[in-house]
Design an enzyme around this catalytic site. Structure first.
Site, PDB file in Angstrom:
ATOM      1  N   CYS A  23      68.700  52.980  -9.292  1.00 50.10           N
ATOM      2  CA  CYS A  23      67.967  52.302  -8.212  1.00 50.10           C
ATOM      3  C   CYS A  23      66.680  51.693  -8.763  1.00 50.10           C
ATOM      4  O   CYS A  23      66.177  52.097  -9.800  1.00 50.10           O
ATOM      5  CB  CYS A  23      67.586  53.288  -7.108  1.00 50.10           C
ATOM      6  N   THR A  83      58.112  57.455  -3.496  1.00 47.76           N
ATOM      7  CA  THR A  83      59.571  57.547  -3.418  1.00 47.76           C
ATOM      8  C   THR A  83      60.075  58.314  -4.633  1.00 47.76           C
ATOM      9  O   THR A  83      59.493  58.262  -5.706  1.00 47.76           O
ATOM     10  CB  THR A  83      60.233  56.151  -3.304  1.00 47.76           C
ATOM     11  N   HIS A 136      62.885  50.976  -2.086  1.00 43.75           N
ATOM     12  CA  HIS A 136      63.757  51.738  -2.971  1.00 43.75           C
ATOM     13  C   HIS A 136      65.178  51.225  -2.712  1.00 43.75           C
ATOM     14  O   HIS A 136      65.816  51.606  -1.729  1.00 43.75           O
ATOM     15  CB  HIS A 136      63.618  53.226  -2.637  1.00 43.75           C
TER      16      HIS A 136
END
Lengths: 409, 181
Positions: B42, B36, B59
């Site tokens: 995040c 990712t 994520h």
């Protein structure tokens, strides 16, 4: 024609699930394990869409549709990908990618994928939608979308599709842009849908709530305001660096918040991030790739032996100038004041730079209006990418100010 | 909004690399590499059952579903909202899918990366990244899942690559600096 946020969400969901259908068909037919990366609704002109095809060197299959709603869908893929697909569909045909055998394979793929894409809309509207036979198109500088979708010896459906063209020509269209990708590859496939204005109305009537509607003219005015802002930013950038610049892209789109960082790559970018407050407030990122950042810093400090700190402050200054140019026009048009924070210098992974901006917005909204522009130099000295993310509710308030007389309707 | 990979989050294929989007998670039982990109505030949560090799990567953008738009709209949870967007619902979903695939909770261990504070915004209530990490610790704690390694906070972005066969989570910064967890 009026739009409201609920309709835009419905559009986005329909387009997304339609694209998932199409991705499923692609996987079943070719073995490419495809998924939908991003679904966007763009306010675009036809020439914007055409340019995207040309610049991306995309091979396309077109299908017109009419009935409950009318317009065009286009399946587009990178040329390399098209060759791989042909091989998967018609083994051996890729040796001669221009052959009828090769293009008919792609047309059949387009027929199934775009047919699946459209089915969901027909289901939603509870009414039938007819589609034309697919046309294979390679857009080059001499051809426009109109040339390739205006059929000769056309059937009724096709003739209707030709009429649709005239309507699409009138200016901005809502373009539904779905980016598909395979598990291993960044590059991929695109599905575009360009419905007529009447069709957008049809869907809004079926999906929308009565409150909070925004005349589509307001979106187009806003889109024009963004283009003007990008133009001003480009002029200011030229004045400051002494290098000619032009606006390459200037777009307003409506996208799920999590789709915004996925519009950017994993590569490093330098630039600045600023916060703006007013009507609307929001965030803006001005980003350069490494070479562009160096070129811009050099242009500001010609012949100087500059240290990294000086170069960083040069980039910050550029960010200030571009942001002011970009946003000042908004404040004037909207007769409001937009305050801009001092720039924060960034040198990081492109998608990670945008991630915190989107996360702030995600606290209060599921969808974002994304404004993205690119300012380029004809000699490719540098490219400056601008991403602006206004607060959704405040942008709506700004829309109200932009067209108060239309709101009354 | 649909979870982008909800219909294929259990990867049966032999693909070597599975991309996890923003507000997304994926589970693999085939030893694929889960990747990712672009974690700012995040947080990335990598879970693996060390015995079966069943693993997942999430994520997530915000700490809890209650932090989402439903709160400010004054309504209930938004039915269109994406579970994978929030740490609490993403971890719950990820665990459920891993257990469904045959993982044993008692053998699952976690690696966590992300949650940086890259900017200070006036309009924000600040420290979303920090709160994402706290929420991750809390929800994993509730499930009794140990966090064996972290690379969190700071003021820079990260991209992740989870090599499921070795259980190594590689954390890459801009310009190629990589740290293995």
């Amino acid at each position: 024609m009026n739009l409201d946020i609920q309709s835009l969400r419905t559009f986005s969901d329909l387009a997304h699930s339609g694209a998932e259908e199409a991705a499923g068909s692609l996987t079943a037919l070719t073995g490419f394990d495809a998924r939908v990366a991003v679904t966007k609704i763009e306010m675009a002109t036809r020439s914007d869409v055409e340019r995207e095809f040309r610049e991306g060197d995309l091979v396309t299959v077109h299908i017109g549709f009419s009935g409950a709603i009318a317009g065009h869908t286009i399946l587009a893929f990178d040329r390399e990908r098209a060759v791989e697909l042909v091989d998967a569909l018609v083994p051996g045909a890729s040796d001669n990618p221009e052959s009828d055998l090769a293009t008919s394979g792609l047309k059949e793929l387009g027929n199934i994928m775009l047919g699946g894409f459209i089915d969901g809309w027909a289901d939603f509207l509870g009414d039938g939608i007819d589609i034309t036979t697919p046309t294979y198109v390679e857009l080059d500088a001499d051809r426009s979308l109109e040339d390739v979708v205006t059929p000769e010896g056309s059937s009724d459906v096709e003739a209707e599709a030709a009429e649709i063209e005239t309507e699409l020509d009138t200016g901005h269209v809502l373009a539904f842009r779905n980016h598909l990708e395979t598990i291993n590859e960044e590059a991929g496939f695109y599905i575009y849908m360009l419905p007529t204005h009447d069709s957008v109305d049809t869907i809004v009537d079926a999906a929308g709530d009565s409150g909070d509607t925004i005349p589509v003219e307001t979106f187009t005015s806003f889109s024009e305001m963004i283009t003007e802002g990008a133009g001003q930013a480009s002029e200011d950038l030229t004045a400051m660096t002494g290098i000619d610049t032009t606006v390459d892209v200037s777009r307003l789109s409506f996208v799920p918040v999590e789709g915004v960082p996925m519009e950017l790559t994993d590569e490093a970018r330098r630039g600045v991030v600023l916060e703006f407050t007013g009507t609307p407030s929001g965030y803006i990122a001005i980003l350069f790739d490494h070479d562009s950042a160096e070129s811009v810093a050099d242009a500001l400090m010609p012949g100087m032996d500059s240290d990294p700190a000086m170069r960083q402050s040069a980039i910050q200054e550029i960010g200030n100038i571009v942001t002011s140019g970009f946003l000042d026009g908004w404040a004037n048009t909207l007769e409001t004041t937009i305050e801009i924070s001092p720039p924060t210098h960034v040198d990081d992974i492109a998608s990670a730079i945008v991630d915190p901006l989107v996360t702030e917005l995600a606290r209060t909204q599921d969808y974002a209006f994304l404004i993205d522009s690119a300012i380029v130099t004809p000699d490719e000295t540098f490219t400056c990418d601008i991403y602006a993310l206004p607060d959704e509710r405040e942008l709506r308030a700004a829309f109200d100010q932009l067209a108060p007389e239309q709101q009354a309707n | 909004m649909k979870v982008y990979t909800s219909d294929q989050s259990t990867e049966q294929s032999t693909s070597e690399r599975v991309k996890v989007g923003v507000a997304d998670y994926a589970v693999t039982e085939s030893g694929a590499e889960l990747v990712t990109s672009g974690l700012g505030s995040c947080v990335g949560i990598a879970l693996v059952d060390t015995e079966t090799g069943i693993a997942g990567l999430a994520h997530a953008m915000l700490p809890a579903a209650s932090d989402g738009r439903s709160q400010t709209d004054g309504g209930g949870p938004d039915p269109m909202s994406n579970d994978a967007k929030y740490v609490d619902t993403a971890v719950n979903g990820l665990l459920r899918e891993m257990v469904d695939a045959g993982a044993d909770r008692s053998r699952i261990e976690a690696r966590v990366a992300g949650g940086s504070a890259m900017f200070e915004f006036n309009a924000g209530d600040g420290a979303v990244g920090e709160r994402n990490v706290e929420a991750t610790e809390e929800v994993l704690g509730e499930h009794g899942i140990p966090i064996v390694a972290t690379d969190v906070g700071g003021d820079h972005g990260r991209s992740l690559s989870f090599d499921v066969s070795s259980g190594t989570l590689s954390v890459r910064r801009a310009h190629g600096d990589t740290r293995d967890l």
